[in-house]
Design a protein around this motif. Structure first.
Motif, PDB file in Angstrom:
ATOM      1  N   GLY A 163      57.643  68.630  51.112  1.00 48.21           N
ATOM      2  CA  GLY A 163      59.057  68.386  51.057  1.00 48.21           C
ATOM      3  C   GLY A 163      59.773  69.812  50.738  1.00 48.21           C
ATOM      4  O   GLY A 163      60.842  70.057  50.106  1.00 48.21           O
ATOM      5  N   ARG A 165      62.059  73.055  51.323  1.00 47.29           N
ATOM      6  CA  ARG A 165      63.282  73.497  52.044  1.00 47.29           C
ATOM      7  C   ARG A 165      62.731  74.557  53.170  1.00 47.29           C
ATOM      8  O   ARG A 165      61.748  75.271  52.889  1.00 47.29           O
ATOM      9  CB  ARG A 165      64.278  73.951  51.215  1.00 47.29           C
ATOM     10  CG  ARG A 165      64.743  73.108  49.846  1.00 47.29           C
ATOM     11  CD  ARG A 165      65.735  74.042  49.255  1.00 47.29           C
ATOM     12  NE  ARG A 165      66.404  73.069  48.039  1.00 47.29           N
ATOM     13  CZ  ARG A 165      65.905  73.019  46.737  1.00 47.29           C
ATOM     14  NH1 ARG A 165      64.931  73.428  46.844  1.00 47.29           N
ATOM     15  NH2 ARG A 165      66.215  72.052  45.804  1.00 47.29           N
ATOM     16  N   ARG A 269      62.259  66.767  54.729  1.00 53.50           N
ATOM     17  CA  ARG A 269      62.384  66.493  53.402  1.00 53.50           C
ATOM     18  C   ARG A 269      62.677  65.300  52.665  1.00 53.50           C
ATOM     19  O   ARG A 269      61.980  64.803  51.870  1.00 53.50           O
ATOM     20  CB  ARG A 269      63.230  67.815  52.708  1.00 53.50           C
ATOM     21  CG  ARG A 269      63.363  67.889  51.408  1.00 53.50           C
ATOM     22  CD  ARG A 269      64.135  69.311  51.044  1.00 53.50           C
ATOM     23  NE  ARG A 269      64.759  69.130  49.649  1.00 53.50           N
ATOM     24  CZ  ARG A 269      64.119  69.654  48.724  1.00 53.50           C
ATOM     25  NH1 ARG A 269      62.710  69.976  48.765  1.00 53.50           N
ATOM     26  NH2 ARG A 269      64.537  69.641  47.717  1.00 53.50           N
TER      27      ARG A 269
END
Length: 280
Positions: A163, A165, A269
């Motif tokens: 997840g 960024r 994400r």
């Protein structure tokens, strides 16, 4: 005692505010850069409207802000020639709010309340996610005969399992990732540290990718095409893959897999978060 007052130049105080954001609030360089962009956009518009070469803090009024809100609502983007989304308009106004709060709280300037800047209601958005079948298709379209294909598979697996960024992903160095424990720490938004966990599949693909590397460069993900490496770069920093490159490769593989969702790295994400929620 602060030397900032209503007669102070907006531009001069803006420089001071950005330094405050960087040093005292410890905001990232990217966040400071965006604040500078949003707040300079406002001052350029205000000087044009007021026909002034220099904007003063005394010029900041509720009426001026209301007119700026209206301007943002009617404004067309230079790239797509479309009206700004409500979320985009809100970002400009949030930056202006933060600046006003700084002027009042830190510099003790008697100005309008930041709460007087109404942000308006944002559009309801349903986050894009990929289902299980789409994920399987996405992970099977890399050319694994090429080292870039192995790298890209490792990138996709890492994005989905952690997840992360995209900015966090591309800032990783090889030494940051513990492939034995399958967990490591990243510094995210607001310079806050958090622990992320790799799936067995992502560990496997990261190992395969790293085994293709014959260099001793620091970045975890490097590019294999484009401009040549900088001559004085001994750590491989000039070869570090950029966030834009990762965004492009995700788009490429989404199209190659025949997936109709207009997916981005952020979609992975959201898919990761959705998976966590579904598992309780």
């Amino acid at each position: 005692m602060s030397d900032v007052n209503l007669n102070s130049s907006y531009e001069d105080v803006l420089v001071k505010y950005l330094e405050y954001c960087e040093v005292d609030k410890n905001l990232s360089q990217n966040t400071v850069k965006m604040y500078h962009f949003y707040l300079t956009d406002f001052s350029d518009w205000a000087k044009s409207l007021l026909k002034k070469d220099t904007l003063k803090l005394s010029d900041l009024s509720e009426d001026l802000i209301k007119r700026y809100r209206l301007y943002l609502h009617r404004r067309l983007s230079e790239k797509f020639h479309e009206e700004f989304k409500r979320s985009t308009q809100k970002t400009f106004l949030v930056a202006l709010r933060a600046f006003l709060k700084y002027l009042i709280v830190i510099e003790n300037v008697d100005l309008m309340s930041p709460d007087a800047i109404l942000l308006g209601k944002s559009e309801d958005r349903v986050p894009k996610v990929l289902n299980g079948d789409q994920l399987l298709r996405l992970f099977k379209v890399q050319d694994l005969q090429k080292r870039s294909g192995v790298r890209d598979r490792a990138i996709l697996e890492t994005l989905f399992s952690t997840g992360l960024r995209v900015s966090e992903l591309v800032s990783l160095n090889i030494d940051d990732v513990n492939l034995k424990s399958g967990e490591f720490t990243v510094i995210g938004k607001g310079r806050k540290a958090r622990t992320v966990y790799l799936s067995p599949s992502s560990i496997e693909w990261l190992k395969k990718y790293i085994s293709t590397r014959k260099d001793s460069f620091e970045p975890l993900f490097i590019r294999y095409s484009g401009k040549k490496m900088d001559k004085e770069d001994f750590d491989g920093e000039s070869l570090r893959l950029t966030a834009r490159s990762v965004q492009r490769l995700v788009k490429k593989y989404i199209k190659r897999a025949g997936i109709s969702v207009d997916a981005t790295p952020h979609t992975l994400r959201h898919t990761f978060a959705t998976g966590l929620l579904s598992e309780g």
